[in-house]
Design a protein around this motif. Structure first.
Motif, PDB file in Angstrom:
ATOM      1  N   GLY A   1      -3.048  10.692   3.799  1.00 21.98           N
ATOM      2  CA  GLY A   1      -1.913  10.133   4.531  1.00 21.98           C
ATOM      3  C   GLY A   1      -0.644  10.155   3.715  1.00 21.98           C
ATOM      4  O   GLY A   1       0.450  10.445   4.229  1.00 21.98           O
ATOM      5  N   LEU A   2      -0.754   9.847   2.412  1.00 18.60           N
ATOM      6  CA  LEU A   2       0.410   9.891   1.541  1.00 18.60           C
ATOM      7  C   LEU A   2       0.946  11.307   1.417  1.00 18.60           C
ATOM      8  O   LEU A   2       2.163  11.525   1.391  1.00 18.60           O
ATOM      9  N   CYS A   3       0.056  12.289   1.355  1.00 20.25           N
ATOM     10  CA  CYS A   3       0.471  13.692   1.265  1.00 20.25           C
ATOM     11  C   CYS A   3       1.314  14.077   2.476  1.00 20.25           C
ATOM     12  O   CYS A   3       2.400  14.654   2.337  1.00 20.25           O
ATOM     13  N   VAL A   4       0.862  13.748   3.674  1.00 21.01           N
ATOM     14  CA  VAL A   4       1.604  14.087   4.895  1.00 21.01           C
ATOM     15  C   VAL A   4       2.948  13.367   4.922  1.00 21.01           C
ATOM     16  O   VAL A   4       3.990  13.954   5.237  1.00 21.01           O
ATOM     17  N   TYR A   5       2.934  12.096   4.555  1.00 18.48           N
ATOM     18  CA  TYR A   5       4.173  11.308   4.568  1.00 18.48           C
ATOM     19  C   TYR A   5       5.197  11.903   3.619  1.00 18.48           C
ATOM     20  O   TYR A   5       6.375  12.049   3.971  1.00 18.48           O
ATOM     21  N   ARG A   6       4.785  12.249   2.402  1.00 22.45           N
ATOM     22  CA  ARG A   6       5.737  12.768   1.429  1.00 22.45           C
ATOM     23  C   ARG A   6       6.285  14.135   1.835  1.00 22.45           C
ATOM     24  O   ARG A   6       7.454  14.452   1.579  1.00 22.45           O
ATOM     25  N   VAL A   7       5.460  14.970   2.452  1.00 23.23           N
ATOM     26  CA  VAL A   7       5.949  16.282   2.898  1.00 23.23           C
ATOM     27  C   VAL A   7       7.020  16.099   3.972  1.00 23.23           C
ATOM     28  O   VAL A   7       8.080  16.753   3.948  1.00 23.23           O
ATOM     29  N   ILE A   8       6.771  15.205   4.928  1.00 24.74           N
ATOM     30  CA  ILE A   8       7.774  14.949   5.964  1.00 24.74           C
ATOM     31  C   ILE A   8       9.032  14.338   5.340  1.00 24.74           C
ATOM     32  O   ILE A   8      10.160  14.704   5.682  1.00 24.74           O
ATOM     33  N   GLN A   9       8.843  13.397   4.412  1.00 27.85           N
ATOM     34  CA  GLN A   9       9.983  12.760   3.764  1.00 27.85           C
ATOM     35  C   GLN A   9      10.834  13.774   3.011  1.00 27.85           C
ATOM     36  O   GLN A   9      12.070  13.773   3.125  1.00 27.85           O
ATOM     37  N   GLU A  10      10.213  14.656   2.245  1.00 29.71           N
ATOM     38  CA  GLU A  10      10.951  15.659   1.485  1.00 29.71           C
ATOM     39  C   GLU A  10      11.668  16.628   2.423  1.00 29.71           C
ATOM     40  O   GLU A  10      12.820  17.026   2.171  1.00 29.71           O
TER      41      GLU A  10
ATOM     42  N   ALA B   1       0.840  -1.195   0.000  1.00 29.87           N
ATOM     43  CA  ALA B   1       0.000   0.000   0.000  1.00 29.87           C
ATOM     44  C   ALA B   1       0.876   1.246   0.000  1.00 29.87           C
ATOM     45  O   ALA B   1       2.056   1.216   0.367  1.00 29.87           O
ATOM     46  N   ALA B   2       0.313   2.358  -0.468  1.00 29.32           N
ATOM     47  CA  ALA B   2       1.056   3.613  -0.482  1.00 29.32           C
ATOM     48  C   ALA B   2       1.449   3.993   0.940  1.00 29.32           C
ATOM     49  O   ALA B   2       0.674   3.800   1.887  1.00 29.32           O
ATOM     50  N   PRO B   3       2.660   4.532   1.132  1.00 36.85           N
ATOM     51  CA  PRO B   3       3.087   4.872   2.487  1.00 36.85           C
ATOM     52  C   PRO B   3       2.216   5.953   3.090  1.00 36.85           C
ATOM     53  O   PRO B   3       1.714   6.838   2.403  1.00 36.85           O
ATOM     54  N   ALA B   4       2.044   5.875   4.415  1.00 40.80           N
ATOM     55  CA  ALA B   4       1.265   6.862   5.156  1.00 40.80           C
ATOM     56  C   ALA B   4       1.927   7.060   6.512  1.00 40.80           C
ATOM     57  O   ALA B   4       3.068   6.644   6.735  1.00 40.80           O
ATOM     58  N   LEU B   5       1.217   7.673   7.457  1.00 41.83           N
ATOM     59  CA  LEU B   5       1.822   7.989   8.745  1.00 41.83           C
ATOM     60  C   LEU B   5       2.169   6.754   9.554  1.00 41.83           C
ATOM     61  O   LEU B   5       2.996   6.835  10.473  1.00 41.83           O
ATOM     62  N   ASP B   6       1.551   5.616   9.245  1.00 43.69           N
ATOM     63  CA  ASP B   6       1.910   4.406   9.985  1.00 43.69           C
ATOM     64  C   ASP B   6       3.339   3.952   9.672  1.00 43.69           C
ATOM     65  O   ASP B   6       3.924   3.153  10.423  1.00 43.69           O
ATOM     66  N   ARG B   7       3.906   4.464   8.571  1.00 44.70           N
ATOM     67  CA  ARG B   7       5.287   4.135   8.233  1.00 44.70           C
ATOM     68  C   ARG B   7       6.260   5.259   8.587  1.00 44.70           C
ATOM     69  O   ARG B   7       7.428   5.238   8.188  1.00 44.70           O
ATOM     70  N   LEU B   8       5.775   6.227   9.348  1.00 42.22           N
ATOM     71  CA  LEU B   8       6.645   7.325   9.774  1.00 42.22           C
ATOM     72  C   LEU B   8       7.794   6.853  10.667  1.00 42.22           C
ATOM     73  O   LEU B   8       8.930   7.338  10.505  1.00 42.22           O
TER      74      LEU B   8
END
Length: 385
Positions: free
Chosen positions: A289-298, A252-259
């Motif tokens: 969730g993907l949006c939040v994850y990618r912003v933190i990742q970037e 599944a696409a990454p989300a906050l559970d993979r933070l």
């Protein structure tokens, strides 16, 4: 169309035979008032019935020729009833194939011709004959006009269907373009983050290879895990661009559970990252969730690449109406001059993600040093992802 022409030929041929038979055998009715059918009469019958063979190609011209030939035929005193069916069919054709302003005139002209033909009838039958002739032409016009309107509605429906099909294709193409843009942003985030981790770990491993083999081995393990995860994510995203007959399972696409895994990977790359969570966590749609994850990742990728020292704090604030994310690094050095385009591209991608979900992204240097990324997303009255 071919079968219609064949049917028209059969009907017109039958009408021609019937007209010749009636003119030949009914001329003695009404006290012998009618001229017996001769060669001229046959020619005139063929003249006003024959144009019906091409009635669909030039309906108005066909009716005018039939009216002229019928008028000559009736003026010579031949039996009048054979004209009625011919003109009725001619009026039907004009009403079916031409606008109402033309078909009404054609119907009036045919009615006048048939009413004028009643002059040879016995006086006590003239009114009834005129009414019958007018009624037949009127019925033919009504049926033809209805057929014209049905055909017009059919053409409009066909045009509407074609327009809807074009709009659907345009929407499909737009959806494909949007999906390609989304994939491009995803690829940028995946490649930028994972390659940054790999680059830092490779440099560390090379530096300590001869003096600290254990640290070098851990660096290689981080590189291997990071490369594996990067390839998995890229494979999952690029699968939407490949036509395949087999269903291949993807994560599944990454989300906050993979933070937590993201933070561990960044820490393993040499950064110091602290996570602060405020409020009660709530489930998020996959896209949000993907949006939040990618912003933190970037944001953490930029910390690894530009902050000196690479220290950051990630704060996630939950509330019933809004989710706020704040990534602050403690670095004292601004982004490297050699990489402004890369940084700008990442910031543009983050802003676009926030905009899609009605959020606001703020970025910029801190007065006391370092850099800040702030994301605010509404959690109520959002559209389906």
């Amino acid at each position: 169309m071919r079968w219609r022409r064949i049917g028209d030929g059969i009907v017109v041929s039958w009408l021609l035979v019937a007209a010749l038979w009636m003119a030949e055998n009914w001329t003695t009715s009404d006290g012998g008032r009618w001229t017996r059918l001769d060669t001229l009469g046959v020619v005139l019958i063929v003249a006003f019935v024959g144009p019906l063979y091409v009635r669909t190609y030039a309906p108005v011209a066909m009716l005018l020729v039939s009216v002229v030939a019928s008028t000559v035929y009736l003026s010579a005193g031949y039996y009048h009833s054979v004209v009625t069916f011919t003109l009725a069919l001619a009026v039907f054709t004009v009403a079916e194939l031409r606008p109402r302003r033309q078909s009404v005139g054609a119907a009036v002209l045919a009615m006048a011709t048939l009413v004028w033909a009643q002059r040879m009838v016995v006086p006590d039958r003239r009114v009834l004959g005129a009414l019958i002739a007018v009624f037949m032409v009127l019925v033919a016009w009504v049926f033809g006009d209805n057929a014209h309107r049905l055909a017009e509605r059919g053409r409009q429906l066909a045009d509407l269907t074609a327009r809807l099909r074009r709009e659907q294709q345009e929407r499909a193409h737009q959806a494909v373009s949007n999906e390609q843009g989304r994939i491009a942003r995803e690829l940028h985030d995946v490649v930028a983050h994972h390659m940054s981790v790999i680059s830092v770990q490779a440099g560390l491993g090379r530096y300590v290879l001869g003096t600290d083999p254990d640290t070098a081995r851990r660096s290689l393990e981080v590189i291997a895990d990071t490369a594996h995860e990067a390839l998995s994510e890229m494979r999952r995203m690029l699968a939407v661009l490949r036509v395949s007959t087999q269903d291949t399972p993807f994560d599944a696409a990454p989300a906050l559970d993979r933070l937590p895994q993201l933070l561990e990977r960044v820490r393993a790359a040499g950064a110091t990252v602290e996570l602060v969570v405020e409020g009660d966590e709530m489930p998020l749609p996959p896209g949000l969730g993907l949006c939040v994850y990618r912003v933190i990742q970037e944001s953490l990728t930029n910390v690894l690449k530009h902050a000196d020292p690479p220290e950051a704090t990630v704060t996630v604030r939950w509330s019933p109406q809004r989710l706020a994310v704040l990534v602050v690094d403690e670095g004292r050095r601004p982004p490297a001059p050699s990489e402004p385009d890369t940084v700008q591209h990442g910031l543009i991608g983050m802003r676009e993600r926030a905009r899609i979900y009605g959020g606001v992204l703020s970025t910029g240097p801190r007065p006391e040093g370092g850099f800040m990324v702030s994301l605010s997303l509404p959690l109520q009255e959002r559209g389906d992802d």
